[in-house]
Write a protein that holds these residues in place. Sequence first.
Motif, PDB file in Angstrom:
ATOM      1  N   LEU A 169      66.158  71.458  33.792  1.00 22.72           N
ATOM      2  CA  LEU A 169      65.831  70.503  32.697  1.00 22.72           C
ATOM      3  C   LEU A 169      66.012  71.249  31.675  1.00 22.72           C
ATOM      4  O   LEU A 169      65.760  70.671  30.023  1.00 22.72           O
ATOM      5  N   GLY A 170      66.954  72.645  31.363  1.00 25.70           N
ATOM      6  CA  GLY A 170      67.405  73.681  30.559  1.00 25.70           C
ATOM      7  C   GLY A 170      65.457  74.236  30.186  1.00 25.70           C
ATOM      8  O   GLY A 170      66.020  75.544  28.920  1.00 25.70           O
ATOM      9  N   PHE A 171      64.913  74.076  30.646  1.00 19.34           N
ATOM     10  CA  PHE A 171      63.487  74.931  30.334  1.00 19.34           C
ATOM     11  C   PHE A 171      64.049  76.628  30.917  1.00 19.34           C
ATOM     12  O   PHE A 171      64.329  76.941  31.593  1.00 19.34           O
ATOM     13  N   THR A 172      63.321  77.538  29.344  1.00 22.80           N
ATOM     14  CA  THR A 172      63.326  79.006  30.054  1.00 22.80           C
ATOM     15  C   THR A 172      62.294  79.227  30.927  1.00 22.80           C
ATOM     16  O   THR A 172      61.143  78.563  31.392  1.00 22.80           O
ATOM     17  N   LEU A 173      62.487  80.354  31.111  1.00 15.91           N
ATOM     18  CA  LEU A 173      61.350  80.933  32.091  1.00 15.91           C
ATOM     19  C   LEU A 173      60.319  81.299  31.931  1.00 15.91           C
ATOM     20  O   LEU A 173      59.113  81.308  32.658  1.00 15.91           O
ATOM     21  N   ASP A 174      60.511  82.029  30.596  1.00 12.76           N
ATOM     22  CA  ASP A 174      58.961  81.830  29.822  1.00 12.76           C
ATOM     23  C   ASP A 174      58.898  80.646  29.778  1.00 12.76           C
ATOM     24  O   ASP A 174      56.879  80.013  29.706  1.00 12.76           O
ATOM     25  N   GLU A 175      59.531  79.601  28.861  1.00 12.63           N
ATOM     26  CA  GLU A 175      58.648  77.966  29.379  1.00 12.63           C
ATOM     27  C   GLU A 175      57.717  77.745  30.205  1.00 12.63           C
ATOM     28  O   GLU A 175      57.536  77.036  30.585  1.00 12.63           O
ATOM     29  N   VAL A 176      58.803  78.081  31.331  1.00  7.46           N
ATOM     30  CA  VAL A 176      58.426  77.496  33.207  1.00  7.46           C
ATOM     31  C   VAL A 176      56.840  78.225  32.898  1.00  7.46           C
ATOM     32  O   VAL A 176      55.895  77.568  33.734  1.00  7.46           O
ATOM     33  N   ASP A 177      56.726  79.309  33.096  1.00  4.00           N
ATOM     34  CA  ASP A 177      55.767  80.216  33.020  1.00  4.00           C
ATOM     35  C   ASP A 177      54.316  79.580  32.470  1.00  4.00           C
ATOM     36  O   ASP A 177      53.425  79.230  32.877  1.00  4.00           O
ATOM     37  N   GLU A 178      54.824  79.374  30.737  1.00  7.11           N
ATOM     38  CA  GLU A 178      53.847  78.601  30.172  1.00  7.11           C
ATOM     39  C   GLU A 178      53.386  76.961  31.084  1.00  7.11           C
ATOM     40  O   GLU A 178      52.351  76.590  30.745  1.00  7.11           O
ATOM     41  N   LEU A 179      54.393  76.568  31.656  1.00  7.81           N
ATOM     42  CA  LEU A 179      54.130  74.674  31.901  1.00  7.81           C
ATOM     43  C   LEU A 179      53.553  75.398  33.430  1.00  7.81           C
ATOM     44  O   LEU A 179      52.412  74.441  33.371  1.00  7.81           O
ATOM     45  N   LEU A 180      53.502  75.753  33.419  1.00 12.93           N
ATOM     46  CA  LEU A 180      53.008  76.582  35.176  1.00 12.93           C
ATOM     47  C   LEU A 180      51.095  76.627  35.053  1.00 12.93           C
ATOM     48  O   LEU A 180      50.315  76.404  35.783  1.00 12.93           O
ATOM     49  N   HIS A 181      50.983  77.485  33.687  1.00 13.09           N
ATOM     50  CA  HIS A 181      49.459  77.323  33.141  1.00 13.09           C
ATOM     51  C   HIS A 181      49.061  76.091  33.136  1.00 13.09           C
ATOM     52  O   HIS A 181      47.684  76.257  32.534  1.00 13.09           O
ATOM     53  N   LEU A 182      49.886  75.434  32.039  1.00 11.88           N
ATOM     54  CA  LEU A 182      49.100  73.653  31.836  1.00 11.88           C
ATOM     55  C   LEU A 182      48.665  73.433  32.860  1.00 11.88           C
ATOM     56  O   LEU A 182      48.075  72.279  32.431  1.00 11.88           O
ATOM     57  N   ASP A 183      49.637  73.690  33.842  1.00 11.75           N
ATOM     58  CA  ASP A 183      48.969  72.355  35.450  1.00 11.75           C
ATOM     59  C   ASP A 183      47.052  72.118  35.420  1.00 11.75           C
ATOM     60  O   ASP A 183      46.474  73.275  35.845  1.00 11.75           O
ATOM     61  N   GLY A 184      46.795  71.133  35.447  1.00 13.44           N
ATOM     62  CA  GLY A 184      45.563  71.160  36.489  1.00 13.44           C
ATOM     63  C   GLY A 184      44.457  71.070  34.451  1.00 13.44           C
ATOM     64  O   GLY A 184      43.973  70.930  34.456  1.00 13.44           O
TER      65      GLY A 184
END
Length: 133
Positions: free
Chosen positions: A56-71
């Motif tokens: 979807l175009g997210f960078t790995l840094d953004e993916v890391d941020e998304l993972l930390h937002l979960d929950g």
Amino acid sequence: MRTSELADRAGVNAETLRYYERRGLLTEPPRTAGGYRDYPSGAVELLRFIKRAQELGFTLDEVDELLHLDGGGPESCDAARVLAVRRRADLEARIRDLQRMHDSLSELVATCDLPRPDRRCALLDAISEEETQ
């Protein structure tokens, strides 16, 4: 599950797993008595999430941020919204660029339908200009 099995199930290679571990996206798993990595079954879903986010175009840094937002609570939702708005703006810019490229190529194709003396190929002209410089 072992590295090769996880990599196969998630559609990545073993080096990708190690890279994600170094980046902190994937927790280094415990090892078996024989020294093999022993990944939990949830690692497959995590890897699929990472790969889908990248598609979807997210960078790995953004993916890391998304993972930390979960929950998380409302702050996490606000942070995810900021990421999504930023990503949407990036996509809109890419779409505009792609539309310009599409239009240019359409003009090029239309030129090819003209009689030979009336043809002028912008693509070939651009390549020729590069060669002479």
